[in-house]
Design an enzyme around this catalytic site. Sequence first.
Site, PDB file in Angstrom:
ATOM      1  CE  LYS A 176     -42.911  22.006  48.294  1.00  0.00           C
ATOM      2  NZ  LYS A 176     -41.602  22.357  47.757  1.00  0.00           N
ATOM      3  CE  LYS A 209     -44.839  26.105  47.317  1.00  0.00           C
ATOM      4  NZ  LYS A 209     -43.480  26.534  47.644  1.00  0.00           N
ATOM      5  CG  ASP A 268     -41.810  25.659  50.398  1.00  0.00           C
ATOM      6  OD1 ASP A 268     -41.388  26.601  51.091  1.00  0.00           O
ATOM      7  OD2 ASP A 268     -41.568  25.547  49.175  1.00  0.00           O
ATOM      8  CG  ASN A 275     -42.490  29.420  48.813  1.00  0.00           C
ATOM      9  OD1 ASN A 275     -43.505  29.007  48.272  1.00  0.00           O
ATOM     10  ND2 ASN A 275     -41.285  29.020  48.448  1.00  0.00           N
ATOM     11  CD  GLU A 316     -39.362  23.126  49.983  1.00  0.00           C
ATOM     12  OE1 GLU A 316     -39.779  21.950  50.026  1.00  0.00           O
ATOM     13  OE2 GLU A 316     -39.404  23.817  48.952  1.00  0.00           O
ATOM     14  CG  ASN A 324     -36.984  26.184  46.747  1.00  0.00           C
ATOM     15  OD1 ASN A 324     -37.706  25.853  47.689  1.00  0.00           O
ATOM     16  ND2 ASN A 324     -37.359  27.075  45.839  1.00  0.00           N
ATOM     17  CG  ASP A 377     -35.174  23.861  39.665  1.00  0.00           C
ATOM     18  OD1 ASP A 377     -34.817  23.606  38.495  1.00  0.00           O
ATOM     19  OD2 ASP A 377     -36.285  24.318  39.951  1.00  0.00           O
ATOM     20  CG  HIS A 397     -37.551  24.120  43.543  1.00  0.00           C
ATOM     21  ND1 HIS A 397     -37.368  24.744  42.333  1.00  0.00           N
ATOM     22  CD2 HIS A 397     -38.534  24.796  44.180  1.00  0.00           C
ATOM     23  CE1 HIS A 397     -38.205  25.776  42.253  1.00  0.00           C
ATOM     24  NE2 HIS A 397     -38.915  25.826  43.361  1.00  0.00           N
ATOM     25  CG  ASN A 402     -40.797  27.090  39.656  1.00  0.00           C
ATOM     26  OD1 ASN A 402     -39.646  27.471  39.603  1.00  0.00           O
ATOM     27  ND2 ASN A 402     -41.601  27.467  40.611  1.00  0.00           N
TER      28      ASN A 402
HETATM   29  O1  GKR Z   1     -45.480  27.203  41.974  1.00  0.00           O
HETATM   30  O2  GKR Z   1     -46.352  28.628  43.347  1.00  0.00           O
HETATM   31  C1  GKR Z   1     -45.492  27.836  43.036  1.00  0.00           C
HETATM   32  C2  GKR Z   1     -44.374  27.564  44.005  1.00  0.00           C
HETATM   33  O3  GKR Z   1     -44.461  28.403  45.116  1.00  0.00           O
HETATM   34  C3  GKR Z   1     -43.047  27.729  43.323  1.00  0.00           C
HETATM   35  O4  GKR Z   1     -42.962  28.991  42.736  1.00  0.00           O
HETATM   36  C4  GKR Z   1     -41.865  27.555  44.209  1.00  0.00           C
HETATM   37  O5  GKR Z   1     -40.734  27.879  43.461  1.00  0.00           O
HETATM   38  O6  GKR Z   1     -42.586  25.299  44.464  1.00  0.00           O
HETATM   39  C5  GKR Z   1     -41.616  26.174  44.674  1.00  0.00           C
HETATM   40  C6  GKR Z   1     -40.944  26.007  46.019  1.00  0.00           C
HETATM   41  O7  GKR Z   1     -40.769  24.884  46.422  1.00  0.00           O
HETATM   42  O8  GKR Z   1     -40.550  26.964  46.638  1.00  0.00           O
HETATM   43 MG    MG Z   2     -39.617  25.622  48.204  1.00  0.00          MG
END
Ligand code: GKR
Ligand code: MG
Length: 428
Positions: free
Chosen positions: A196, A198, A227, A229, A252, A275, A299, A326, A328
């Site tokens: 994955k 981010k 993802d 976000n 995602e 999520n 989660d 999901h 953190n």
């Molecule tokens: O750890 O920076 C991070 C992630 O962006 C996390 O805060 C997210 O909650 O990993 C997470 C997600 O899948 O959205």
């Molecule tokens: Mg996510």
Amino acid sequence: MRITEMHITPIALGDPPLLNAAGLHAPYALRTVVELVTDNGLTGLAEVPGSAAVDAVLAEAREVVIGADPLNWNRLKALLSGHFKPETTAARGDTPWDQRKIVQVFSAIDVACLDLAGKAFGVPAATLLGGIVRERVPYSAYLFYKFEGAGGDLAFETDPAATGWAAARQRAALDPEGVVAQAQAMVDEFGFQSIKLKGGVFEPEQEVNALKALREAFGPDVPLRYDPNALWSVDTSIRWGKELEGVLEYFEDPARGQENMAAVRRAVNLPMATNMCTTSFADLPGSARHGSEDIILTDHHYWGGLRASMELAAHCRTFGQGVSMHSNNHAGISMAAMTHLGAAMPNLSYALDTHYPWQWEEIIVGGRLPIVEGCVELPKGPGLGVELDRAALERAHQNYLRCGLKERDDEPEMQKKVPGWKFKATRW
Ligand code: GKR
Ligand code: MG
């Protein structure tokens, strides 16, 4: 059996400068460890994302929890529901991580009670969730764009003697080559079989190029997820989502909210996961009505515990949706809890997310749980199968006191590197 004591210990674990849609991870990730002690001498454990505000509501729950029977979760849950006002979906906030607090109380007490029940009956928590369907639970590599540095006491410095994953964990990764090198080091170390990325950090084209470089490097047999976000508009999500058709296992949370996600899902031929837009039982009717996603990422910290996550899995089965998990930043108690859930969930359709490789400290006896061939083996022993290393817990608590952080806030951290940087709910 009665609960006689409830201990709440905030901790901080070193965390590298990882980038995301809301800015930059601080040098420490906060967690809170909850211990429930019973009149027959058992201790049940749980871990939640934590913050000073979460610790305050956990402390408020103490008056409900003390004296309760940990084997009667339905009653204790009803008492907690009566005590706290329900949290709205909006309390989640716009950040990549969920900002609700009360759900974390439910999660902590559910997990610690399951740990107690497992210890009382001499069976794993997964058995109490309905039974073990897999002993080895698959996780996915979780890549981040990052600045140079390891975090914690090594904040923004690197250890020149580090090799392998420890060195890669410290290196910057800001372009497609850096992302592929990070992936290679993580896969070599842990044997992950899916990856994955981010996103939501750079312009869509740069992140899409990184995904194409990952596909090129790992081939079609290694599923890729991505993802951003919810930082993209519907138009951006459709424009770049089409580029990713055939590249991603799932897309995602490209856009914000169920209606926007549904619009992207209608236009792009990719499974969609969330999520962020479906995060509670109250959101499930909207998910079905709008058709906003194919996969819900549970989660247990935010759905109200392991048992609630099993209820979500049953819902997903009924509505033909996939379910996965999901994550953190977290330590070993959560890793054990996630693994019990993954071991018991019959319709788990994807490898689970975990931030675990980004940390190097641990608070459980025996140190870090190994990830082998991308899987974590169900811990042996009753309940969660892990015990607290008291000295390590104390060190992590001292880190918490020393670092001065009281909640996660990635925006000021980012501003230290990029003055004036501001979070935007939709950036591209
Ligand atoms: O750890 O920076 C991070 C992630 O962006 C996390 O805060 C997210 O909650 O990993 C997470 C997600 O899948 O959205
Ligand atoms: Mg996510």
